[in-house]
Design an enzyme around this catalytic site. Structure first.
Site, PDB file in Angstrom:
ATOM      1  N   ASP A   1      -3.365   8.202  64.118  1.00  0.00           N
ATOM      2  CA  ASP A   1      -4.202   9.363  63.840  1.00  0.00           C
ATOM      3  C   ASP A   1      -2.376   9.933  62.762  1.00  0.00           C
ATOM      4  OD1 ASP A   1      -4.257  12.424  63.226  1.00  0.00           O
ATOM      5  OD2 ASP A   1      -3.290  12.438  65.360  1.00  0.00           O
TER       6      ASP A   1
ATOM      7  N   ASP B   1      -4.357  15.624  64.709  1.00  0.00           N
ATOM      8  CA  ASP B   1      -5.213  16.480  65.593  1.00  0.00           C
ATOM      9  C   ASP B   1      -5.313  14.880  66.489  1.00  0.00           C
ATOM     10  OD1 ASP B   1      -6.430  13.780  64.255  1.00  0.00           O
ATOM     11  OD2 ASP B   1      -7.930  15.501  63.648  1.00  0.00           O
TER      12      ASP B   1
ATOM     13  N   ASP C   1     -19.779   0.761  59.207  1.00  0.00           N
ATOM     14  CA  ASP C   1     -21.391  -0.004  59.958  1.00  0.00           C
ATOM     15  C   ASP C   1     -22.619   1.485  59.609  1.00  0.00           C
ATOM     16  OD1 ASP C   1     -22.596  -0.194  63.069  1.00  0.00           O
ATOM     17  OD2 ASP C   1     -20.241  -0.457  63.743  1.00  0.00           O
TER      18      ASP C   1
ATOM     19  N   ASP D   1     -25.829  -1.662  63.011  1.00  0.00           N
ATOM     20  CA  ASP D   1     -26.146  -1.050  64.455  1.00  0.00           C
ATOM     21  C   ASP D   1     -27.259  -1.131  65.288  1.00  0.00           C
ATOM     22  OD1 ASP D   1     -24.841   0.885  67.010  1.00  0.00           O
ATOM     23  OD2 ASP D   1     -26.615   2.155  66.166  1.00  0.00           O
TER      24      ASP D   1
ATOM     25  N   GLU E   1     -26.385  -5.893  64.949  1.00  0.00           N
ATOM     26  CA  GLU E   1     -26.146  -6.408  66.356  1.00  0.00           C
ATOM     27  C   GLU E   1     -27.816  -6.271  66.366  1.00  0.00           C
ATOM     28  OE1 GLU E   1     -24.625  -3.171  69.872  1.00  0.00           O
ATOM     29  OE2 GLU E   1     -25.381  -2.036  68.301  1.00  0.00           O
TER      30      GLU E   1
ATOM     31  N   HIS F   1     -15.653  -2.265  71.296  1.00  0.00           N
ATOM     32  CA  HIS F   1     -16.123  -0.415  71.401  1.00  0.00           C
ATOM     33  C   HIS F   1     -16.768  -0.425  72.501  1.00  0.00           C
ATOM     34  CE1 HIS F   1     -18.802  -1.467  68.684  1.00  0.00           C
ATOM     35  NE2 HIS F   1     -19.964   0.624  68.795  1.00  0.00           N
ATOM     36  N   ASP F   2     -18.199  -1.169  72.566  1.00  0.00           N
ATOM     37  CA  ASP F   2     -18.653  -0.952  73.262  1.00  0.00           C
ATOM     38  C   ASP F   2     -18.502  -1.798  75.387  1.00  0.00           C
ATOM     39  OD1 ASP F   2     -20.796   0.697  72.822  1.00  0.00           O
ATOM     40  OD2 ASP F   2     -21.627  -0.798  71.195  1.00  0.00           O
TER      41      ASP F   2
HETATM   42  O1  TEU Z   1     -25.050  -0.172  70.738  1.00  0.00           O
HETATM   43  C1  TEU Z   1     -26.005  -0.550  71.109  1.00  0.00           C
HETATM   44  C2  TEU Z   1     -26.699  -0.200  73.028  1.00  0.00           C
HETATM   45  O2  TEU Z   1     -27.124  -0.914  73.070  1.00  0.00           O
HETATM   46  C3  TEU Z   1     -25.529   0.105  73.079  1.00  0.00           C
HETATM   47  O3  TEU Z   1     -25.885   1.784  73.378  1.00  0.00           O
HETATM   48  C4  TEU Z   1     -25.454  -0.589  74.961  1.00  0.00           C
HETATM   49  O4  TEU Z   1     -26.072  -0.256  75.327  1.00  0.00           O
HETATM   50  C5  TEU Z   1     -23.975   0.442  75.680  1.00  0.00           C
HETATM   51  O5  TEU Z   1     -23.251   0.375  74.672  1.00  0.00           O
HETATM   52  C6  TEU Z   1     -24.037  -1.189  76.808  1.00  0.00           C
HETATM   53  O6  TEU Z   1     -22.862  -0.427  77.665  1.00  0.00           O
HETATM   54  C7  TEU Z   1     -25.069   0.533  69.145  1.00  0.00           C
HETATM   55  C8  TEU Z   1     -22.881   1.440  69.496  1.00  0.00           C
HETATM   56  O7  TEU Z   1     -23.060  -0.092  69.464  1.00  0.00           O
HETATM   57  C9  TEU Z   1     -23.215   1.915  69.971  1.00  0.00           C
HETATM   58  O8  TEU Z   1     -21.434   2.422  70.455  1.00  0.00           O
HETATM   59  C10 TEU Z   1     -24.421   2.981  69.973  1.00  0.00           C
HETATM   60  O9  TEU Z   1     -23.579   3.784  70.591  1.00  0.00           O
HETATM   61  C11 TEU Z   1     -24.815   2.480  70.450  1.00  0.00           C
HETATM   62  O10 TEU Z   1     -25.586   1.505  69.371  1.00  0.00           O
HETATM   63  C12 TEU Z   1     -26.700   3.889  69.850  1.00  0.00           C
HETATM   64  O11 TEU Z   1     -26.208   3.739  68.296  1.00  0.00           O
END
Ligand code: TEU
Length: 557
Positions: free
Chosen positions: A21, A25, A98, A199, A241, A314-315
């Site tokens: 940051d 903020d 992305d 995505d 993805e 990040h997921d």
């Molecule tokens: O993720 C795709 C997705 O299917 C995810 O929601 C997944 O099921 C979940 O992260 C599992 O824990 C992509 C992006 O990477 C994610 O950050 C977004 O939330 C999602 O698409 C919607 O755009």
């Protein structure tokens, strides 16, 4: 195999709101990233994949875009973005954006128009079904809980959304939608963007009446058109993805003729600990299964497609907390072991911010500590319907929530880990006093320097990029051992995934005396024909003249 630049590249993923940051903020921003370009250059990466920075109401942290051609003020301005592309370029780093093309935000101009009337030109940009209030078109569910249909009383219609209600699905059947998207992508390409991550791209060709979301009938037709109209006009790297990708599909997506993408993210190895309640459990990934899956991808794609290699994004919760050991005695050792295991494979490695420091899952205590829409909705769904009690669900969230990856990057041991001078949007992991970049950059034996060395090895040796992969000891529950082979050279990669001491005997035909230890995660490691691996020990041995006789399955030197 063609020598495309991205086959030799290492990509670093930045989750912008949690990276750095610059304006106090509490939310990371583009100028924060610019401040850290020297750091990224020092690590040695070639490209940065930025999670979405376009204008967005941030219902799903930017994966709900309301303007594809502007930057969200939280992150900066279009001028900042142009400066980032330029200055990153001066550091030898390309910017990968992305692209969220399956859905927009419900605040996107197209959707605001679409909702006005059935004969608005934008109406057909989205997926609608006539109906009656309370009688849903079918029982499809959204990924973040609840039905996949949302009622719009003014139109007496439902719209379809695979994710949150604020993420209406685009209608790819409509050519006008596709044309607008292509134009937008070309506009970003003209700004000097080096590539795109797409995505949930395998969910664009949905057929809601048939309850099809992933891998729809027109999917590859759409992707080929998309690729032809955009990416193929430049020298972009593209990574789709694809949660539904198996190796057969990956060969289409990543066909060597470049008709679709450069590569895809597959999820088979990430889903190994999934199950009946989706990912909500505290199971560990089984090493034998993990080896089988990763090896299948290595072997089946060779020469036919290209792998992406990743442990984290990040997921996903932090892989160190999932497959490694976060206790102070083994944290760095096991982080390095995981790094060796992945970075010596064939494919393009992706490093997720903080992975190069050995960052871990966070000790979230209360539901209020979480920010992620998926986690919060899942809590309500599973606890309110009685499937799990509060404590169980909290344990699962702590283990698997996406927020584990989203706590701020740990820069130093000052307040808020040096991430912000304000109040961070999500808690900082309190272990920043031990785990931070400043400490690791000053310490030659750190995880950071280990990643740096692995990245350098890939740059210096073609065998790391192109070598033929072979799994050894597939049934061993603790050791992951494989070889790579290229033009008369050979690598032997040995990783102990357990905290046990393990005997390891060199494979027949490989002479330990001829082995050169490239890299290992313990000081004073040495090759021996019969050796003892310590807890989480990992090593890469190089043989200059060793060859495998494929026909006989033997190795000779
Ligand atoms: O993720 C795709 C997705 O299917 C995810 O929601 C997944 O099921 C979940 O992260 C599992 O824990 C992509 C992006 O990477 C994610 O950050 C977004 O939330 C999602 O698409 C919607 O755009």
């Amino acid at each position: 195999m063609a020598a495309e630049w991205w086959k030799k590249a290492v990509v670093y993923q930045i989750y912008p709101r949690s990276f750095k940051d610059s304006d106090g903020d509490g939310i990371g921003d583009l100028n924060g990233i610019i401040e850290k370009l020297d750091y990224l250059e020092e690590l040695g990466i070639d490209a940065v994949w930025l999670s979405p920075v376009c204008k967005s109401p941030q219902d799903d942290n930017g994966y709900d875009i309301s303007d594809y051609q502007d930057i969200d003020p939280l992150f900066g301005s279009l001028l900042d973005m142009e400066r980032l592309i330029k200055e990153a370029g001066e550091h030898g780093i390309k910017i990968i954006m992305d692209l969220v093309l399956n859905h927009t935000s419900d605040e996107h101009r197209w959707f605001l128009e679409a909702k006005k009337s059935k004969d608005n030109p934008y109406h057909d940009y989205y997926v609608w079904r006539d109906g009656e209030e309370g009688v849903l078109p079918n029982d499809m569910r959204a990924c973040f809980g609840g039905p996949a249909w949302e009622w719009v009383p003014e139109l007496s219609q439902y719209y379809f959304h695979q994710f949150s209600v604020k993420q209406p699905d685009l209608n790819w059947e409509n050519e006008a939608v596709r044309r607008e998207i292509y134009e937008m992508i070309r506009w970003w390409m003209d700004k000097g963007v080096g590539g795109f991550r797409l995505d949930v791209i395998d969910q664009i060709a949905k057929e809601p009446d048939l309850k099809i979301t992933g891998n729809g009938p027109r999917l590859h037709e759409f992707i080929r058109e998309l690729s032809r109209e955009t990416f193929q006009k430049g020298d972009c790297v593209t990574v789709g993805e694809c949660w539904g990708a198996d190796t057969e599909r990956a060969k289409l997506y990543s066909a060597p003729d470049g008709s679709e993408f450069s590569m895809v993210f597959q999820f088979e190895h990430m889903d190994l600990d999934g199950g009946e309640t989706f990912k909500w459990n505290d199971r560990r990934i089984d090493l034998v299964e993990l080896k089988a899956v990763l090896s299948k991808w290595q072997v089946e794609l060779e020469g036919k497609a290209w792998n992406s290699l990743y442990w984290c994004n990040h997921d996903q919760p932090r892989m160190l907390s999932r497959l490694g050991n976060t206790s102070s005695s083994y944290r760095e050792t096991s982080a390095k072991m995981l790094a060796i295991c992945l970075h010596m494979m064939q494919g393009t490695p992706y490093v997720y911010q903080g992975e190069e420091l050995g960052m871990t899952n966070a000790p979230f205590e209360k539901l209020e500590d979480f920010r992620d829409i998926e986690s919060i909705n899942a809590y309500h769904q599973y606890v309110e319907n009685g499937r799990f009690d509060h404590d169980t669900m909290m344990r699962y969230l702590r283990y698997k929530s996406r927020d584990n990856a989203r706590t701020p990057m740990q820069w130093d041991d000052t307040e808020n880990a040096g991430f912000t001078k304000g109040i961070p949007w999500i808690m900082v992991n309190p272990n920043y006093r031990e785990i931070n970049a400043a400490d690791q950059m000053a310490r030659p034996d750190s995880v950071f320097h280990f990643y740096q060395k692995l990245i350098r090895l890939r740059k210096e040796h073609e065998i790391v990029v192109y070598g033929h992969y072979e799994l050894l000891m597939p049934d061993d529950p603790e050791l992951y051992v494989y070889t790579r082979e290229w033009n008369g050279e050979m690598l032997l990669v040995v990783c102990n995934f357990s905290d046990n001491e393990r005997r390891f005997v060199f494979p027949e035909g490989l002479d330990a005396k001829k082995a050169e230890l490239w890299i290992g995660n313990y000081p004073e490691a040495q090759a021996a024909d019969d050796m003892v691996l310590r807890a989480y020990e990992a090593m890469v041995f190089y043989f200059g003249t060793q060859m495998r006789n494929r026909a006989e399955g033997t190795i000779y030197g």
